[in-house]
Design a protein around this motif. Structure first.
Motif, PDB file in Angstrom:
ATOM      1  N   GLU A  98       0.864  -1.171   0.000  1.00 14.92           N
ATOM      2  CA  GLU A  98       0.000   0.000   0.000  1.00 14.92           C
ATOM      3  C   GLU A  98       0.907   1.228   0.000  1.00 14.92           C
ATOM      4  N   PHE A  99       0.740   2.084  -0.998  1.00 19.45           N
ATOM      5  CA  PHE A  99       1.535   3.298  -1.118  1.00 19.45           C
ATOM      6  C   PHE A  99       0.660   4.502  -0.800  1.00 19.45           C
ATOM      7  N   THR A 100       1.260   5.473  -0.127  1.00 18.60           N
ATOM      8  CA  THR A 100       0.578   6.724   0.178  1.00 18.60           C
ATOM      9  C   THR A 100       1.467   7.863  -0.287  1.00 18.60           C
ATOM     10  N   VAL A 101       0.870   8.812  -0.999  1.00 18.03           N
ATOM     11  CA  VAL A 101       1.571  10.025  -1.411  1.00 18.03           C
ATOM     12  C   VAL A 101       0.808  11.204  -0.834  1.00 18.03           C
ATOM     13  N   ARG A 102       1.527  12.070  -0.114  1.00 18.63           N
ATOM     14  CA  ARG A 102       0.926  13.267   0.479  1.00 18.63           C
ATOM     15  C   ARG A 102       1.682  14.484  -0.028  1.00 18.63           C
ATOM     16  N   VAL A 103       0.930  15.428  -0.570  1.00 16.00           N
ATOM     17  CA  VAL A 103       1.524  16.661  -1.074  1.00 16.00           C
ATOM     18  C   VAL A 103       0.662  17.826  -0.613  1.00 16.00           C
ATOM     19  N   LYS A 104       1.293  18.783   0.031  1.00 12.58           N
ATOM     20  CA  LYS A 104       0.591  19.965   0.513  1.00 12.58           C
ATOM     21  C   LYS A 104       0.264  20.888  -0.662  1.00 12.58           C
ATOM     22  N   VAL A 105      -0.942  21.422  -0.664  1.00 15.40           N
ATOM     23  CA  VAL A 105      -1.390  22.330  -1.710  1.00 15.40           C
ATOM     24  C   VAL A 105      -1.298  23.761  -1.200  1.00 15.40           C
TER      25      VAL A 105
END
Length: 114
Positions: free
Chosen positions: A93-100
């Protein structure tokens, strides 16, 4: 300090898998990233290439965080990988988090290392 750059990503993938080809273009060679010399077409499954890319990004995030902790900086959240499922049926399971950056436009994403 290690950054989330294409150069740093290239170190996590096989030689030649990330290449600057000029004119503001970076090429990801997924045939090199998946299996050396693999023949890919547009009808080839993208699963292996995407997983190898995500594994490299997760490894790069871990490397960045190790450098940040050593520099007394808070770790970042970008890409993570977890082994889930059961022993008989494991899954990644991969998670990508990027702040906008909402002060600008929705497409303006912030690099967490900045």
């Amino acid at each position: 300090m290690t950054s989330l750059s294409y150069s740093a990503l290239a170190e996590k993938l096989p030689n030649g898998a990330v290449e600057f080809v000029g004119n503001n273009q970076v090429k990801l060679n997924l045939s090199l990233a998946t299996e050396a010399g693999a023949s890919l077409t547009l009808d080839t499954s993208c699963v292996k290439g995407v997983v190898k890319l995500m594994q490299a990004l997760s490894s790069l995030t871990d490397q960045v965080n190790e450098a940040r902790v050593n520099a007394n900086l808070a770790p970042i959240q970008f890409t993570s990988m977890q082994l889930t499922g059961t022993p008989e049926s494991p899954e990644y399971e991969f998670t990508v988090r990027v702040k906008v950056d909402t002060a600008l436009f929705i497409d303006n994403l912030d690099d967490p290392t900045d």
